[in-house]
Design a protein around this motif. Structure first.
Motif, PDB file in Angstrom:
ATOM      1  N   MET A  29       0.825  -1.210   0.000  1.00 48.98           N
ATOM      2  CA  MET A  29       0.000   0.000   0.000  1.00 48.98           C
ATOM      3  C   MET A  29       0.859   1.260   0.000  1.00 48.98           C
ATOM      4  N   SER A  33      -0.980   4.885   4.244  1.00 53.20           N
ATOM      5  CA  SER A  33      -2.148   4.004   4.121  1.00 53.20           C
ATOM      6  C   SER A  33      -1.864   2.640   4.748  1.00 53.20           C
ATOM      7  N   GLN A  34      -2.914   2.052   5.296  1.00 49.94           N
ATOM      8  CA  GLN A  34      -2.795   0.796   6.011  1.00 49.94           C
ATOM      9  C   GLN A  34      -3.346  -0.357   5.171  1.00 49.94           C
ATOM     10  N   HIS A  37      -6.753  -0.255   3.671  1.00 48.92           N
ATOM     11  CA  HIS A  37      -7.052   0.529   2.476  1.00 48.92           C
ATOM     12  C   HIS A  37      -7.112  -0.355   1.219  1.00 48.92           C
ATOM     13  N   ALA A 193      -9.027   3.105   9.965  1.00 49.60           N
ATOM     14  CA  ALA A 193      -7.592   3.383  10.002  1.00 49.60           C
ATOM     15  C   ALA A 193      -7.238   4.251  11.216  1.00 49.60           C
ATOM     16  N   THR A 203       3.665   8.994   8.821  1.00 46.26           N
ATOM     17  CA  THR A 203       3.466   9.309   7.407  1.00 46.26           C
ATOM     18  C   THR A 203       4.550  10.258   6.914  1.00 46.26           C
ATOM     19  N   ASP A 264      -6.712   6.393  -7.405  1.00 47.31           N
ATOM     20  CA  ASP A 264      -7.399   5.331  -6.678  1.00 47.31           C
ATOM     21  C   ASP A 264      -7.716   4.209  -7.656  1.00 47.31           C
TER      22      ASP A 264
END
Length: 290
Positions: A29, A33-34, A37, A193, A203, A264
Motif C-alpha cells: 500500500m 495508508s494501512q 485501504h 484506520a 506518514t 485510486d
C-alpha cells in the motif's frame, strides 16, 4: 485476522486471503495508508482467481512497528531520512521469509509501487512479476499538481471525526473524476484506520523516505521479470508521466492507462485490472523473451 511477523528488525502486521498453496501475491500500500485501504472484496476477488493474497501495514502505519524515536523529519529535498524505500523493500522481503515464500508476484500502488520497484531491483530473485500502479520511478517524475500537493499536506486531524472529514476532502481532490466517489466506503475505512493507529509523524517519515530515495530508472532498466504498469490519465497526485516513465524504464513492460482514473482504483475497473495482473504472471521474462 491480523497476524504479526518479525521482519528486518521490526514487526509487520498482515492478513491473507485465499489458499496458501495458490500463487503468492503480495500487495503493498501507499503513503500513510494501512492494509485496510486494500478493499476486502478486491482481495477476495484476487483470491478467487487463484492467488494467495497477503496485504500488510508498512512500517510507521497501522499495527506494524512505528519508528517514533526517529521524530519528525524535514520534508525538503536533500534532507536526511530515518530510512529509505529500499529499507521498506527489505521489510517486504523479510515478510516473505516469514511467510515461507521464496518468491511472489508483487503489486504496489503509489508509494507501494515505489517499494515494489525497489524490491524488484534489490531482490530480483524474489519477484515473479511486478505490477506498479499509480506510481513513478522518482519523486521528480509526474509530481503532484498544486491542488494535490495541498491535499497531501493537510494539517493533522485533532480527532476521529475530523480525520474522516479530511479523508473525504482529500479523495475528492485526488480520486477519479470519471467515476462516482464512494463516500461511504472512504469514511468507513478512514475511521477504521484512525482506530487502528493514527500517526501523522509516521506518514512524514515515509514521505521523507520517498524524497531521499532518489530515482530508480537505472535500476529498473536491469529488471527481467514480467512487468505491468497501470496509471490513471487523470491522476493529480502522481501524474501520468510517472507511469509512462516507469513503463519506459522496464524492459518489456506493459503500460495500461485509463481515462477518468485518478489516484485510486475505481470499482468498475477492478475486473479489467485483475485480468491484466493475472495475465502478466503468465508472460515470459524479458530475458527469456530475448
Amino acid at each position: 485476522m491480523t497476524l504479526m511477523a518479525k521482519s528486518n528488525g521490526i514487526e509487520i502486521a498482515y492478513d491473507s486471503f485465499g489458499a496458501p498453496g495458490d500463487r503468492p501475491l503480495l500487495l503493498i500500500m501507499g503513503l500513510g495508508s494501512q492494509l485496510v485501504h486494500w478493499d476486502e472484496e478486491f482481495c477476495e476477488l484476487l483470491a478467487a482467481r487463484g492467488h494467495h493474497v497477503v496485504r500488510y501495514d508498512n512500517r510507521d502505519v497501522g499495527l506494524s512497528t512505528h519508528l517514533t524515536e526517529a521524530g519528525v523529519p524535514e520534508l525538503v529535498p536533500g534532507a536526511a531520512a530515518p530510512y529509505l524505500l529500499s529499507d521498506m523493500a527489505d521489510d517486504a522481503a523479510g515478510l516473505m521469509d516469514a511467510l515461507g515464500w521464496p518468491a511472489a508476484h508483487v503489486l504496489g500502488v503509489s508509494m507501494g509501487g515505489m517499494i515494489a520497484q525497489a524490491l524488484a531491483i534489490g531482490h530480483p530473485d524474489r519477484v515473479l512479476s511486478l505490477t506498479s500502479i499509480m506510481s513513478t520511478p522518482g519523486p521528480d517524475v509526474g509530481p503532484p499538481t498544486p491542488e494535490a500537493m495541498a491535499a497531501l499536506f493537510s494539517p493533522p486531524a485533532p480527532d476521529r471525526q475530523t480525520a474522516v472529514e479530511r479523508a473525504l476532502e482529500v479523495w475528492a481532490v485526488i480520486g477519479s473524476p470519471g467515476y462516482e466517489m464512494d463516500r461511504e466506503r472512504i469514511a468507513k475505512v478512514a475511521g477504521l484506520a484512525y482506530d487502528r493507529a493514527y500517526d501523522p509523524a509516521g506518514t512524514a517519515r515515509q514521505l521523507a523516505a520517498i524524497l531521499a530515495s532518489g530515482d530508480r530508472t537505472e535500476g529498473l532498466g536491469g529488471l527481467t521479470m514480467p512487468a505491468l504498469v497501470i496509471h490513471g490519465e487523470a491522476d493529480p497526485l502522481v501524474q501520468i508521466a510517472g507511469g509512462r516513465a516507469t513503463a519506459a524504464a522496464i524492459p518489456g513492460a506493459t503500460l495500461l492507462t485509463y481515462p477518468g482514473m485518478g489516484h485510486d482504483l475505481p470499482r468498475p475497473l477492478w475486473e479489467e485490472i485483475m485480468d491484466a495482473v493475472t495475465a502478466v504472471q503468465g508472460r515470459p521474462s524479458a530475458a527469456a523473451a530475448g
